[in-house]
Every structure is written in structure tokens, then in C-alpha cells.
Design a protein around this motif. Structure first.
Motif, PDB file in Angstrom:
ATOM      1  N   LEU A 166      53.931  82.544  68.812  1.00 49.84           N
ATOM      2  CA  LEU A 166      55.233  82.190  68.282  1.00 49.84           C
ATOM      3  C   LEU A 166      56.275  82.920  69.126  1.00 49.84           C
ATOM      4  CD1 LEU A 166      57.107  80.944  66.110  1.00 49.84           C
ATOM      5  CD2 LEU A 166      56.682  82.996  64.724  1.00 49.84           C
ATOM      6  N   LYS A 167      57.062  82.156  69.877  1.00 43.27           N
ATOM      7  CA  LYS A 167      58.144  82.727  70.691  1.00 43.27           C
ATOM      8  C   LYS A 167      59.443  82.518  69.927  1.00 43.27           C
ATOM      9  CE  LYS A 167      56.644  82.067  75.475  1.00 43.27           C
ATOM     10  NZ  LYS A 167      57.136  83.320  76.007  1.00 43.27           N
ATOM     11  N   ILE A 168      60.191  83.587  69.735  1.00 41.24           N
ATOM     12  CA  ILE A 168      61.454  83.514  69.014  1.00 41.24           C
ATOM     13  C   ILE A 168      62.551  84.061  69.912  1.00 41.24           C
ATOM     14  CG2 ILE A 168      62.744  84.226  66.969  1.00 41.24           C
ATOM     15  CD1 ILE A 168      60.049  84.696  65.569  1.00 41.24           C
ATOM     16  N   SER A 169      63.616  83.278  70.066  1.00 40.98           N
ATOM     17  CA  SER A 169      64.786  83.751  70.817  1.00 40.98           C
ATOM     18  C   SER A 169      66.037  83.146  70.201  1.00 40.98           C
ATOM     19  CB  SER A 169      64.684  83.379  72.298  1.00 40.98           C
ATOM     20  OG  SER A 169      64.560  81.988  72.456  1.00 40.98           O
ATOM     21  N   GLN A 170      66.941  84.000  69.770  1.00 43.82           N
ATOM     22  CA  GLN A 170      68.216  83.596  69.173  1.00 43.82           C
ATOM     23  C   GLN A 170      68.077  82.426  68.195  1.00 43.82           C
ATOM     24  OE1 GLN A 170      70.011  82.993  72.881  1.00 43.82           O
ATOM     25  NE2 GLN A 170      70.462  85.150  73.200  1.00 43.82           N
ATOM     26  N   ASN A 171      67.275  82.617  67.189  1.00 41.55           N
ATOM     27  CA  ASN A 171      67.048  81.627  66.130  1.00 41.55           C
ATOM     28  C   ASN A 171      66.366  80.353  66.596  1.00 41.55           C
ATOM     29  OD1 ASN A 171      68.102  83.359  64.214  1.00 41.55           O
ATOM     30  ND2 ASN A 171      70.183  82.580  64.500  1.00 41.55           N
ATOM     31  N   ASN A 172      65.903  80.312  67.835  1.00 36.82           N
ATOM     32  CA  ASN A 172      65.056  79.213  68.300  1.00 36.82           C
ATOM     33  C   ASN A 172      63.624  79.719  68.303  1.00 36.82           C
ATOM     34  OD1 ASN A 172      67.158  77.369  68.824  1.00 36.82           O
ATOM     35  ND2 ASN A 172      67.589  78.417  70.757  1.00 36.82           N
ATOM     36  N   PHE A 173      62.689  78.815  68.073  1.00 35.70           N
ATOM     37  CA  PHE A 173      61.296  79.226  68.091  1.00 35.70           C
ATOM     38  C   PHE A 173      60.459  78.152  68.764  1.00 35.70           C
ATOM     39  CE2 PHE A 173      61.954  76.876  64.197  1.00 35.70           C
ATOM     40  CZ  PHE A 173      60.896  75.990  64.202  1.00 35.70           C
ATOM     41  N   HIS A 174      59.354  78.601  69.316  1.00 41.29           N
ATOM     42  CA  HIS A 174      58.393  77.694  69.937  1.00 41.29           C
ATOM     43  C   HIS A 174      57.007  78.181  69.536  1.00 41.29           C
ATOM     44  CE1 HIS A 174      56.611  74.954  72.803  1.00 41.29           C
ATOM     45  NE2 HIS A 174      55.889  75.947  73.277  1.00 41.29           N
ATOM     46  N   LEU A 175      56.191  77.259  69.056  1.00 39.97           N
ATOM     47  CA  LEU A 175      54.835  77.588  68.591  1.00 39.97           C
ATOM     48  C   LEU A 175      53.834  76.879  69.495  1.00 39.97           C
ATOM     49  CD1 LEU A 175      53.366  79.024  66.236  1.00 39.97           C
ATOM     50  CD2 LEU A 175      53.487  76.866  64.991  1.00 39.97           C
ATOM     51  N   LYS A 176      52.834  77.630  69.959  1.00 39.90           N
ATOM     52  CA  LYS A 176      51.846  77.049  70.857  1.00 39.90           C
ATOM     53  C   LYS A 176      50.477  77.650  70.572  1.00 39.90           C
ATOM     54  CE  LYS A 176      50.756  76.647  75.758  1.00 39.90           C
ATOM     55  NZ  LYS A 176      51.081  77.078  77.113  1.00 39.90           N
ATOM     56  N   ARG A 177      49.461  76.812  70.522  1.00 35.05           N
ATOM     57  CA  ARG A 177      48.086  77.313  70.352  1.00 35.05           C
ATOM     58  C   ARG A 177      47.586  77.771  71.720  1.00 35.05           C
ATOM     59  NH1 ARG A 177      42.351  74.695  69.411  1.00 35.05           N
ATOM     60  NH2 ARG A 177      41.364  76.438  68.344  1.00 35.05           N
ATOM     61  N   LEU A 178      47.053  78.988  71.777  1.00 34.23           N
ATOM     62  CA  LEU A 178      46.553  79.534  73.029  1.00 34.23           C
ATOM     63  C   LEU A 178      45.029  79.500  73.119  1.00 34.23           C
ATOM     64  CD1 LEU A 178      48.744  82.764  73.395  1.00 34.23           C
ATOM     65  CD2 LEU A 178      49.190  80.476  74.304  1.00 34.23           C
ATOM     66  N   TRP A 179      44.361  79.639  71.990  1.00 29.95           N
ATOM     67  CA  TRP A 179      42.904  79.726  71.972  1.00 29.95           C
ATOM     68  C   TRP A 179      42.295  78.347  72.138  1.00 29.95           C
ATOM     69  CZ3 TRP A 179      39.878  83.836  72.389  1.00 29.95           C
ATOM     70  CH2 TRP A 179      38.516  83.716  72.072  1.00 29.95           C
TER      71      TRP A 179
END
Length: 181
Positions: A166-179
């Protein structure tokens, strides 16, 4: 400040109780997970106090010499204190009605709020790269918070272990499965 939160589901375990250890295969998986994460810079590790979660991240924590912080809000969600022979149907119903609550259990919203509190505290902290180690049920509710398409079927497809970023920057987020299992 950008935040990276690595959301990790525990490795294969022998049971569901708080003191259930990892299986022999689960211990091998924890070493594989440690290797998988080895190139990532991590500031903090926050973990469910359940034994299977601790054993999952212990090889990595020891490798990096990072203390494991115990956090009771990351424990698995309790569906009910009653035994349900149709518990999968009951669980699915809680994905469709987030306020549905069975005797002795907590609703999806109640459980989700616990883990969101932890994420909000991480977001407000100075740590840039944090690992949280928890359980499939509570993690699926967190993932649903950021991706409304993540529901019961996606919960069923989680692996042991599993890793999401879960990447969060200035109220934006991005979710990515890594496994990739």
C-alpha cells in the motif's frame, strides 16, 4: 512524505487459535518470505501477537535486526463465539452487509476500523517503510477499504503467505499485490 506499507498475511499454520504455530511448510515459507523481502528497506515491523504471525516475520526481523512491535488490533477478526457448520456462508454474508454481527463476534466494519486505525497511525508517523503482519480475514477488510472490488472471492484467493504493498502519498493511495505463489 510517501509511505510504503507492506501488508503481510502469515504463512501456513497448524490452526486458528492464537498459539497455533506455523507448519513445517510454513516455517520454510517464512524463510522464503525473508529472502523475498531482503532487498526492501524497512523502518518498522508491526505484528499481530498471534504466534503464527510472529513466526512468519521473525526470520526477516532477525536478518535486519528490527524489533517486532506487537499490536493487538491486528489480531484476526472473530466471526462469532458460536460454532457454525455453514461458517463460510456466514462469513460471505458479512462481506455483503458490513454491519452484520454474530453472537460474540465483530462486524466487518468493527474489524476493519481496528486495522485502519493502525494504518492511520503509520501514516502519521515518521516511518516511511513499514511491515504489518496479520491474518487473512482482517487483511481482506483492509484491502476492501482501499479497493471496493476486494471481497469474499478475493479473500478466498489469498495465499499463505501473501504480500500487498500500500503506497500512500498526500491522500492518494495505490495497492498492489507483490507475492506470486
Amino acid at each position: 512524505m510517501n509511505k510504503n506499507i507492506y501488508i503481510i498475511r502469515h504463512c501456513e499454520a497448524e490452526g486458528q487459535s492464537s498459539d497455533s504455530p506455523l507448519t513445517e511448510n510454513g516455517l520454510i515459507q517464512s524463510d522464503e518470505l525473508s529472502y523475498f523481502l531482503s532487498e526492501i528497506e524497512i523502518d518498522r515491523i508491526i505484528c499481530s501477537p498471534f504466534l503464527r504471525a510472529i513466526q512468519t516475520i521473525k526470520p526477516f526481523a532477525e536478518n535486519k535486526n528490527i524489533e517486532i512491535e506487537m499490536e493487538s488490533r491486528l489480531t484476526e477478526r472473530v466471526l462469532s463465539s458460536l460454532f457454525f457448520s455453514d461458517w463460510m456462508d456466514k462469513l460471505e454474508a458479512t462481506f455483503n452487509d458490513m454491519d452484520l454481527k454474530y453472537e460474540g463476534g465483530e462486524s466487518s466494519n468493527e474489524a476493519r476500523n481496528r486495522i485502519i486505525e493502525v494504518v492511520n497511525e503509520i501514516e502519521a508517523s515518521y516511518s516511511e517503510n513499514t511491515i504489518i503482519v496479520a491474518h487473512g480475514g482482517i487483511i481482506s477488510l483492509l484491502l476492501n477499504h482501499y479497493d471496493k472490488n476486494f471481497g469474499f472471492e478475493q479473500w478466498k484467493s489469498l495465499s499463505n503467505p501473501d504480500v500487498y504493498l500500500l503506497k500512500i502519498s498526500q491522500n492518494n493511495f495505490h495497492l498492489k499485490r507483490l507475492w506470486k505463489d
